[in-house]
Design an enzyme around this catalytic site. Structure first.
Site, PDB file in Angstrom:
ATOM      1  N   SER A   1      34.929  30.982  43.501  1.00 54.61           N
ATOM      2  CA  SER A   1      34.826  29.520  43.441  1.00 54.61           C
ATOM      3  C   SER A   1      33.347  29.176  43.462  1.00 54.61           C
ATOM      4  CB  SER A   1      35.498  28.925  44.693  1.00 54.61           C
ATOM      5  OG  SER A   1      35.175  27.561  44.830  1.00 54.61           O
TER       6      SER A   1
ATOM      7  N   TYR B   1      36.421  28.782  53.995  1.00 52.46           N
ATOM      8  CA  TYR B   1      36.819  28.962  52.586  1.00 52.46           C
ATOM      9  C   TYR B   1      35.663  29.593  51.820  1.00 52.46           C
ATOM     10  CZ  TYR B   1      38.409  27.843  47.842  1.00 52.46           C
ATOM     11  OH  TYR B   1      38.787  27.918  46.520  1.00 52.46           O
TER      12      TYR B   1
HETATM   13  P1  NDP Z   1      47.250  26.553  42.953  1.00 56.50           P
HETATM   14  O1  NDP Z   1      47.520  26.091  44.343  1.00 56.50           O
HETATM   15  O2  NDP Z   1      47.797  25.754  41.843  1.00 56.50           O
HETATM   16  O3  NDP Z   1      47.657  28.067  42.791  1.00 56.50           O
HETATM   17  C1  NDP Z   1      47.501  28.994  43.825  1.00 56.50           C
HETATM   18  C2  NDP Z   1      48.451  30.140  43.585  1.00 56.50           C
HETATM   19  O4  NDP Z   1      48.286  31.084  44.655  1.00 56.50           O
HETATM   20  C3  NDP Z   1      49.909  29.701  43.582  1.00 56.50           C
HETATM   21  O5  NDP Z   1      50.560  30.324  42.525  1.00 56.50           O
HETATM   22  C4  NDP Z   1      50.439  30.209  44.912  1.00 56.50           C
HETATM   23  O6  NDP Z   1      51.793  30.588  44.743  1.00 56.50           O
HETATM   24  C5  NDP Z   1      49.575  31.441  45.114  1.00 56.50           C
HETATM   25  N1  NDP Z   1      49.525  31.887  46.507  1.00 56.50           N
HETATM   26  C6  NDP Z   1      49.088  31.221  47.585  1.00 56.50           C
HETATM   27  N2  NDP Z   1      49.268  31.966  48.692  1.00 56.50           N
HETATM   28  C7  NDP Z   1      49.837  33.126  48.285  1.00 56.50           C
HETATM   29  C8  NDP Z   1      50.290  34.297  48.944  1.00 56.50           C
HETATM   30  N3  NDP Z   1      50.189  34.433  50.277  1.00 56.50           N
HETATM   31  N4  NDP Z   1      50.834  35.290  48.204  1.00 56.50           N
HETATM   32  C9  NDP Z   1      50.959  35.147  46.864  1.00 56.50           C
HETATM   33  N5  NDP Z   1      50.560  34.092  46.187  1.00 56.50           N
HETATM   34  C10 NDP Z   1      50.013  33.080  46.892  1.00 56.50           C
HETATM   35  O7  NDP Z   1      45.657  26.594  42.861  1.00 56.50           O
HETATM   36  P2  NDP Z   1      44.633  27.168  41.772  1.00 56.50           P
HETATM   37  O8  NDP Z   1      45.287  27.564  40.529  1.00 56.50           O
HETATM   38  O9  NDP Z   1      43.537  26.201  41.735  1.00 56.50           O
HETATM   39  O10 NDP Z   1      44.098  28.455  42.546  1.00 56.50           O
HETATM   40  C11 NDP Z   1      43.893  29.713  41.942  1.00 56.50           C
HETATM   41  C12 NDP Z   1      42.576  30.291  42.475  1.00 56.50           C
HETATM   42  O11 NDP Z   1      41.488  29.505  42.015  1.00 56.50           O
HETATM   43  C13 NDP Z   1      42.467  30.330  43.990  1.00 56.50           C
HETATM   44  O12 NDP Z   1      41.927  31.572  44.383  1.00 56.50           O
HETATM   45  C14 NDP Z   1      41.482  29.202  44.300  1.00 56.50           C
HETATM   46  O13 NDP Z   1      40.785  29.416  45.485  1.00 56.50           O
HETATM   47  C15 NDP Z   1      40.591  29.258  43.077  1.00 56.50           C
HETATM   48  N6  NDP Z   1      39.817  28.058  42.783  1.00 56.50           N
HETATM   49  C16 NDP Z   1      40.413  26.895  42.383  1.00 56.50           C
HETATM   50  C17 NDP Z   1      39.651  25.783  42.088  1.00 56.50           C
HETATM   51  C18 NDP Z   1      40.238  24.485  41.596  1.00 56.50           C
HETATM   52  O14 NDP Z   1      39.505  23.509  41.401  1.00 56.50           O
HETATM   53  N7  NDP Z   1      41.519  24.377  41.385  1.00 56.50           N
HETATM   54  C19 NDP Z   1      38.187  25.803  42.215  1.00 56.50           C
HETATM   55  C20 NDP Z   1      37.678  27.077  42.628  1.00 56.50           C
HETATM   56  C21 NDP Z   1      38.455  28.140  42.894  1.00 56.50           C
HETATM   57  P3  NDP Z   1      52.942  30.515  45.850  1.00 56.50           P
HETATM   58  O15 NDP Z   1      52.695  29.323  46.693  1.00 56.50           O
HETATM   59  O16 NDP Z   1      54.192  30.435  45.021  1.00 56.50           O
HETATM   60  O17 NDP Z   1      52.841  31.810  46.597  1.00 56.50           O
END
Ligand code: NDP
Length: 245
Positions: free
Chosen positions: A140, A153
């Site tokens: 990020s 974070y």
């Molecule tokens: P979302 O919340 O839309 O997606 C996050 C995903 O992670 C979901 O599919 C969720 O699925 C999964 N997840 C969370 N906890 C677990 C777990 N314990 N085991 C397995 N899967 C898990 O957010 P983003 O798409 O934005 O996030 C994706 C990545 O991008 C993350 O690492 C985030 O930190 C990073 N990021 C995002 C930014 C943004 O602006 N959106 C900016 C910078 C970084 P489920 O709940 O079904 O398990």
């Protein structure tokens, strides 16, 4: 550029956001995807959309080493190999340190750091044996700078950066390593913030209004995956043009 046809890509956090969009885009390029996340309904829906020839899923909590290995084994059994891993699952329950929300700190460390490590561990021997493979870790812009409320974070995302660089130097000549640093993009991530004052503070910064579609980050994942085996795009920083932080 390398053709993605029949490339086998394992994606964590595939039930929403970047993971889901990357899966869709990769399949449209002819790749096959192995999807992991905790919400089965979402994974099932996505696999129905993508088709069983091109996708498979297993309910996976990335904080469990056993479940991550089971996902990789399921993928290898289904498609014969794993060419690439996108370590994408993550959570962002921001809060000030003084609030002492230590359970959330533990969860972020478990998902954002240990989840990435277990993901690497689940495919690394398989890739080294074949002397080829590609690992993309999602950090990020919070992995490059710290703001009030992002100490933990950011700590996890700085760790993803360090792990990516360590992986790169240790696997040189065999595995392509990319670390992606997104800014504000529209996904479900903000809903993982449970501290109300932090959510209000974030809203007042107007990031929601300037956030760009998740597809733009999925495109950067596809770009990294399209590189010839001799080339690694090691880092991609991608922000909305309007984001000044
Ligand atoms: P979302 O919340 O839309 O997606 C996050 C995903 O992670 C979901 O599919 C969720 O699925 C999964 N997840 C969370 N906890 C677990 C777990 N314990 N085991 C397995 N899967 C898990 O957010 P983003 O798409 O934005 O996030 C994706 C990545 O991008 C993350 O690492 C985030 O930190 C990073 N990021 C995002 C930014 C943004 O602006 N959106 C900016 C910078 C970084 P489920 O709940 O079904 O398990």
């Amino acid at each position: 550029m390398n053709d993605l046809k029949d490339r086998v890509v394992m994606i964590t956090g595939a039930s929403s956001g970047f993971g889901r969009e990357a899966a869709r885009m990769l399949v449209s390029h002819g790749a096959k995807v192995i999807l992991g996340a905790r919400r089965e309904e979402k994974l099932k829906e996505l696999c129905a959309e993508l088709g069983s020839d091109a996708s498979t899923y297993m309910v996976t909590d990335v904080t469990s080493k056993e479940q991550m290995h089971a996902l990789a084994q399921h993928g290898i059994k289904t498609f014969g190999r794993i060419d690439s891993l996108v370590n994408n699952a993550g959570i962002m329950p921001l809060s000030l340190i003084k609030k002492g929300r230590t359970d959330e700190w533990d969860q972020m460390i478990d998902v954002n750091i240990k989840g990435v490590l277990y993901g690497i561990d689940s495919v690394y021997a398989h890739m080294l044996e074949r002397e080829s493979g590609q690992i993309i870790n999602i950090s990020s812009v919070a992995g490059k700078r710290v703001m009030p409320g992002s100490a933990v974070y950011s700590g996890t995302k700085y760790a993803v950066r360090a792990i990516s660089e360590g992986l790169r130097v240790e696997s040189a000549g065999k595995i392509q390593v990319t670390c992606i640093y997104p800014g504000a993009f529209t996904t479900e991530l903000a809903f993982t913030i449970k501290d109300e004052s932090m959510m209000e503070a974030l809203m007042s910064r107007g990031l929601g209004a300037i956030a760009q579609p998740a597809e733009r980050v999925a495109e950067s994942i596809v770009y990294a995956l399209q590189q010839d085996p001799g080339v690694s795009v090691n880092e991609i920083v991608i922000r909305p043009t309007a984001q000044d932080t």
